[in-house]
Design an enzyme around this catalytic site. Structure first.
Site, PDB file in Angstrom:
ATOM      1  N   LYS A   1      42.425  34.201  37.746  1.00  0.00           N
ATOM      2  CA  LYS A   1      43.479  35.208  37.601  1.00  0.00           C
ATOM      3  C   LYS A   1      43.835  35.394  36.130  1.00  0.00           C
ATOM      4  O   LYS A   1      44.206  36.487  35.716  1.00  0.00           O
ATOM      5  CB  LYS A   1      44.693  34.835  38.444  1.00  0.00           C
ATOM      6  CG  LYS A   1      44.465  35.183  39.912  1.00  0.00           C
ATOM      7  CD  LYS A   1      45.707  34.951  40.737  1.00  0.00           C
ATOM      8  CE  LYS A   1      45.332  34.273  42.037  1.00  0.00           C
ATOM      9  NZ  LYS A   1      46.387  33.455  42.581  1.00  0.00           N
TER      10      LYS A   1
ATOM     11  N   GLU B   1      33.630  46.141  37.941  1.00  0.00           N
ATOM     12  CA  GLU B   1      32.377  46.712  38.436  1.00  0.00           C
ATOM     13  C   GLU B   1      32.132  46.253  39.879  1.00  0.00           C
ATOM     14  O   GLU B   1      32.480  45.132  40.227  1.00  0.00           O
ATOM     15  CB  GLU B   1      31.252  46.204  37.521  1.00  0.00           C
ATOM     16  CG  GLU B   1      29.939  46.897  37.723  1.00  0.00           C
ATOM     17  CD  GLU B   1      28.863  46.294  36.820  1.00  0.00           C
ATOM     18  OE1 GLU B   1      29.005  46.345  35.581  1.00  0.00           O
ATOM     19  OE2 GLU B   1      27.894  45.746  37.373  1.00  0.00           O
TER      20      GLU B   1
ATOM     21  N   SER C   1      32.202  40.119  44.808  1.00  0.00           N
ATOM     22  CA  SER C   1      31.792  39.049  45.733  1.00  0.00           C
ATOM     23  C   SER C   1      32.978  38.715  46.642  1.00  0.00           C
ATOM     24  O   SER C   1      34.098  39.187  46.418  1.00  0.00           O
ATOM     25  CB  SER C   1      31.410  37.810  44.931  1.00  0.00           C
ATOM     26  OG  SER C   1      32.552  37.310  44.282  1.00  0.00           O
TER      27      SER C   1
ATOM     28  N   CYS D   1      31.119  41.259  34.912  1.00  0.00           N
ATOM     29  CA  CYS D   1      30.958  40.035  35.704  1.00  0.00           C
ATOM     30  C   CYS D   1      32.058  39.056  35.319  1.00  0.00           C
ATOM     31  O   CYS D   1      32.417  38.968  34.144  1.00  0.00           O
ATOM     32  CB  CYS D   1      29.638  39.347  35.387  1.00  0.00           C
ATOM     33  SG  CYS D   1      28.213  40.277  35.899  1.00  0.00           S
ATOM     34  N   ILE D   2      32.537  38.315  36.295  1.00  0.00           N
ATOM     35  CA  ILE D   2      33.538  37.278  36.009  1.00  0.00           C
ATOM     36  C   ILE D   2      33.094  35.981  36.660  1.00  0.00           C
ATOM     37  O   ILE D   2      32.551  35.993  37.762  1.00  0.00           O
ATOM     38  CB  ILE D   2      34.950  37.704  36.499  1.00  0.00           C
ATOM     39  CG1 ILE D   2      35.974  36.604  36.243  1.00  0.00           C
ATOM     40  CG2 ILE D   2      34.951  38.110  37.957  1.00  0.00           C
ATOM     41  CD1 ILE D   2      37.415  37.028  36.509  1.00  0.00           C
ATOM     42  N   LEU D   3      33.306  34.892  35.954  1.00  0.00           N
ATOM     43  CA  LEU D   3      32.932  33.583  36.501  1.00  0.00           C
ATOM     44  C   LEU D   3      33.886  32.510  35.998  1.00  0.00           C
ATOM     45  O   LEU D   3      34.205  32.462  34.812  1.00  0.00           O
ATOM     46  CB  LEU D   3      31.506  33.221  36.033  1.00  0.00           C
ATOM     47  CG  LEU D   3      31.068  31.776  36.281  1.00  0.00           C
ATOM     48  CD1 LEU D   3      30.773  31.536  37.751  1.00  0.00           C
ATOM     49  CD2 LEU D   3      29.823  31.425  35.456  1.00  0.00           C
TER      50      LEU D   3
HETATM   51  N1  ACO Z   1      38.549  29.676  48.972  1.00  0.00           N
HETATM   52  C1  ACO Z   1      39.590  30.491  49.277  1.00  0.00           C
HETATM   53  N2  ACO Z   1      40.229  31.279  48.365  1.00  0.00           N
HETATM   54  C2  ACO Z   1      39.751  31.254  47.113  1.00  0.00           C
HETATM   55  C3  ACO Z   1      38.656  30.425  46.719  1.00  0.00           C
HETATM   56  C4  ACO Z   1      38.064  29.606  47.718  1.00  0.00           C
HETATM   57  N3  ACO Z   1      37.032  28.786  47.427  1.00  0.00           N
HETATM   58  N4  ACO Z   1      38.444  30.606  45.398  1.00  0.00           N
HETATM   59  C5  ACO Z   1      39.342  31.533  44.972  1.00  0.00           C
HETATM   60  N5  ACO Z   1      40.121  31.922  46.014  1.00  0.00           N
HETATM   61  C6  ACO Z   1      41.186  32.944  46.008  1.00  0.00           C
HETATM   62  C7  ACO Z   1      42.555  32.353  46.192  1.00  0.00           C
HETATM   63  O1  ACO Z   1      43.401  33.351  46.714  1.00  0.00           O
HETATM   64  C8  ACO Z   1      42.928  32.049  44.762  1.00  0.00           C
HETATM   65  O2  ACO Z   1      44.298  32.002  44.555  1.00  0.00           O
HETATM   66  P1  ACO Z   1      45.138  30.676  44.989  1.00  0.00           P
HETATM   67  O3  ACO Z   1      44.377  29.497  44.460  1.00  0.00           O
HETATM   68  O4  ACO Z   1      46.449  30.907  44.343  1.00  0.00           O
HETATM   69  O5  ACO Z   1      45.180  30.700  46.471  1.00  0.00           O
HETATM   70  C9  ACO Z   1      42.368  33.251  44.038  1.00  0.00           C
HETATM   71  O6  ACO Z   1      41.172  33.576  44.742  1.00  0.00           O
HETATM   72  C10 ACO Z   1      42.005  33.060  42.581  1.00  0.00           C
HETATM   73  O7  ACO Z   1      42.082  31.754  42.210  1.00  0.00           O
HETATM   74  P2  ACO Z   1      41.888  31.337  40.691  1.00  0.00           P
HETATM   75  O8  ACO Z   1      42.070  29.865  40.612  1.00  0.00           O
HETATM   76  O9  ACO Z   1      42.714  32.175  39.785  1.00  0.00           O
HETATM   77  O10 ACO Z   1      40.368  31.795  40.481  1.00  0.00           O
HETATM   78  P3  ACO Z   1      39.102  30.903  40.094  1.00  0.00           P
HETATM   79  O11 ACO Z   1      39.294  30.302  38.741  1.00  0.00           O
HETATM   80  O12 ACO Z   1      38.756  30.014  41.202  1.00  0.00           O
HETATM   81  O13 ACO Z   1      38.017  32.061  39.914  1.00  0.00           O
HETATM   82  C11 ACO Z   1      36.315  33.505  40.668  1.00  0.00           C
HETATM   83  C12 ACO Z   1      37.780  33.075  40.857  1.00  0.00           C
HETATM   84  C13 ACO Z   1      36.100  33.936  39.236  1.00  0.00           C
HETATM   85  C14 ACO Z   1      36.019  34.685  41.590  1.00  0.00           C
HETATM   86  C15 ACO Z   1      35.435  32.265  41.034  1.00  0.00           C
HETATM   87  O14 ACO Z   1      35.555  32.005  42.405  1.00  0.00           O
HETATM   88  C16 ACO Z   1      33.971  32.432  40.691  1.00  0.00           C
HETATM   89  O15 ACO Z   1      33.578  32.303  39.546  1.00  0.00           O
HETATM   90  N6  ACO Z   1      33.136  32.679  41.711  1.00  0.00           N
HETATM   91  C17 ACO Z   1      31.682  32.808  41.526  1.00  0.00           C
HETATM   92  C18 ACO Z   1      31.328  34.082  40.812  1.00  0.00           C
HETATM   93  C19 ACO Z   1      31.948  35.297  41.471  1.00  0.00           C
HETATM   94  O16 ACO Z   1      31.878  35.468  42.683  1.00  0.00           O
HETATM   95  N7  ACO Z   1      32.523  36.176  40.638  1.00  0.00           N
HETATM   96  C20 ACO Z   1      33.076  37.449  41.069  1.00  0.00           C
HETATM   97  C21 ACO Z   1      31.975  38.438  41.262  1.00  0.00           C
HETATM   98  S1  ACO Z   1      32.551  40.095  41.318  1.00  0.00           S
HETATM   99  C22 ACO Z   1      32.481  40.618  39.690  1.00  0.00           C
HETATM  100  O17 ACO Z   1      31.962  39.908  38.868  1.00  0.00           O
HETATM  101  C23 ACO Z   1      33.053  41.948  39.341  1.00  0.00           C
END
Ligand code: ACO
Ligand code: ZN
Length: 439
Positions: free
Chosen positions: A319, A339, A343, A305-307
């Protein structure tokens, strides 16, 4: 790149709101209650006959962008008032991710748009019989939420039934008050709390602010438990062994589930390592996000899981965490993959990371390069490389094998579209031995 809508975060009284993902068509409708004076008797009668609305009803609802969007009523509850029809409704916006589900008042609903057939199965059948093929395709497209594809229909339904209404609405964590996104299975004694107060260091949670204040006077942690395995500037990564720090691991899972939809909450945290990213200052190391990783994965998962906590999202931390998980895989001499299911936001982040890493190599590399070589260099699993390059249309199938076609101009175009690179992991600052090598 556009924005996917997410709920809000408050810091020191000011509310930051993420831009709304408003649909293109103008579907503004009059307020359901605004034209009462001109209503015919027949309309009034019909309306009073349909509310309180039944769970399962489909209707148009005014969202925070001021426009009407289709919703499905998930739950209803009676308001403390004399009117027998005074209910509020928990609705799911069928065009949006479940994190935007919310309680709404009757006046937000356009009762003229109520679809009266409530029995779900009958309703779905009737609707699909009535729909033209084009309409059907449109609905199918909008209903597919990324991340669900690997759950079969029965488990998806069961999951959605059990977690249908968010239990905790907000949490306080360090400097932030954060709106939650999803249901999380906190122990039953927390079921009557709309808000929970977390200690930002040990992640213990409490129902009342005074309890937290009392706790903060006693809690001697100023960073996550475990080993600091990375420090660069003000950023630190801690490795927490779920077996040695069970309560911390469980608290972290409860917290994380509030922002993760389709992830099982592992009570058996013994089997996991947690990599917690912190921003450090003179008050301590404040958690920004984390990822978990199985100690031994049969499926070559290098991340479970990543958050990134909402106040820190879209700043490159996601990233960074992804890059970090691959750096650990490189040190283990293995390839890895996250895994599933991913999302919607997880997929976007991974796609962005894979695209950038692979295209950077292809740009610099002279001569042919195979997917296996790319995988060896990056620790990205071959299947993920293939799907990434295929989605960018950089792969051709010639004479029985996949050939990467890397025109520099096309690579530059894709790199530009892939967004920012995120925060860099400085590998020279990583001091870590893989789990199996520990005594
Ligand atoms: N809207 C559009 N694009 C988005 C958004 C958004 N709200 N959030 C992230 N992105 C995309 C963009 O392409 C972004 O890159 P950019 O800002 O250069 O355009 C890229 O994802 C990643 O951005 P980061 O700033 O590096 O990532 P962030 O710190 O926001 O974390 C994460 C991404 C971990 C997925 C976060 O959105 C999160 O915690 N979400 C809730 C939990 C979740 O869904 N986790 C993944 C589940 S799958 C798994 O765990 C295997
Ligand atoms: Zn504490």
């Amino acid at each position: 790149m556009g924005s996917i809508d997410t709920p809000t975060i408050t810091e020191n009284g000011s509310t930051q709101s993420y831009a709304a993902a408003a649909p293109a068509d103008d579907n503004q409708r009059p307020l359901a209650s605004s034209n009462g004076a001109q209503e015919s008797e027949a309309t009034k009668k019909r309306r009073s006959g349909i509310h309180p609305l039944e769970v399962g009803t489909r209707v148009m609802c005014r969202w925070r962008d001021g426009k009407y969007h289709p919703v499905k009523v998930i739950e209803r509850r009676k308001l403390q008032s004399a009117e027998p029809s005074d209910y509020e409704y928990y609705v799911h916006y069928t065009e949006f991710n479940r994190r935007l589900d919310e309680w709404v008042k009757l006046e937000q609903l356009d009762l003229d748009s109520v679809e009266t057939v409530v029995d779900e199965k009958v309703e779905d059948k009737v609707a699909s019989l009535k729909m033209t093929r084009h309409q059907k395709r449109k609905i199918d497209e909008t209903h597919v939420e990324v991340g669900h594809e690997e759950l079969d229909a029965a488990s998806l339904r069961e999951h959605e039934e059990f977690t249908k209404v968010k239990n905790i609405a907000t949490i306080e964590l360090g400097r932030y008050e954060i709106e939650t996104w999803y249901f999380s299975p906190f122990p039953p004694e927390y079921n009557d709390s709309l808000k929970l107060y977390f200690c930002e260091f040990c992640l213990n949670f409490m129902k009342r602010k005074e309890q937290l204040q009392r706790h903060m006077r006693k809690c001697d942690l100023k960073h996550p438990p475990g080993d600091e395995i990375y420090r660069s500037g003000t950023l630190s990564m801690f490795e927490v062994d779920g077996k040695k720090n069970k309560v911390y691991g469980q608290n972290l899972c409860y917290l994380a589930k509030l922002f993760l939809d389709h992830k099982t909450l592992y009570y058996d945290v013994d089997l996991f390592l947690f990599y917690v990213l912190c921003e450090c200052d003179d008050r301590g190391c404040h958690m920004v996000g984390y990822f978990s990783k199985e100690k031994h994965s049969e499926e070559s998962y290098n991340l479970a899981c990543i958050l990134t906590l909402p106040p820190y999202q879209r700043k490159g931390y996601g990233k960074f965490l992804i890059a970090f998980s691959y750096e650990l895989s490189k040190k283990e001499g293995k390839v890895g993959t996250p895994e599933r299911p991913l999302s919607d936001l997880g997929l976007l982040s991974y796609r962005g990371y894979w695209t950038r890493v692979l295209l950077d190599i292809l740009k610099k590399h002279k001569g042919n390069i195979s997917i296996k070589e790319l995988s060896d260099m990056t620790a990205i699993k071959a299947e993920d490389i293939l799907t990434t390059l295929q989605s960018l249309e950089l792969i051709q199938y010639r004479k029985g094998q996949h050939v990467i076609c890397a025109d520099p101009k096309v690579l530059d175009r894709h790199l530009k579209a892939a967004g920012r690179g995120g925060l860099e992991v400085d590998v020279s600052k990583l001091i870590w031995t893989p789990y199996k090598e520990q005594s």
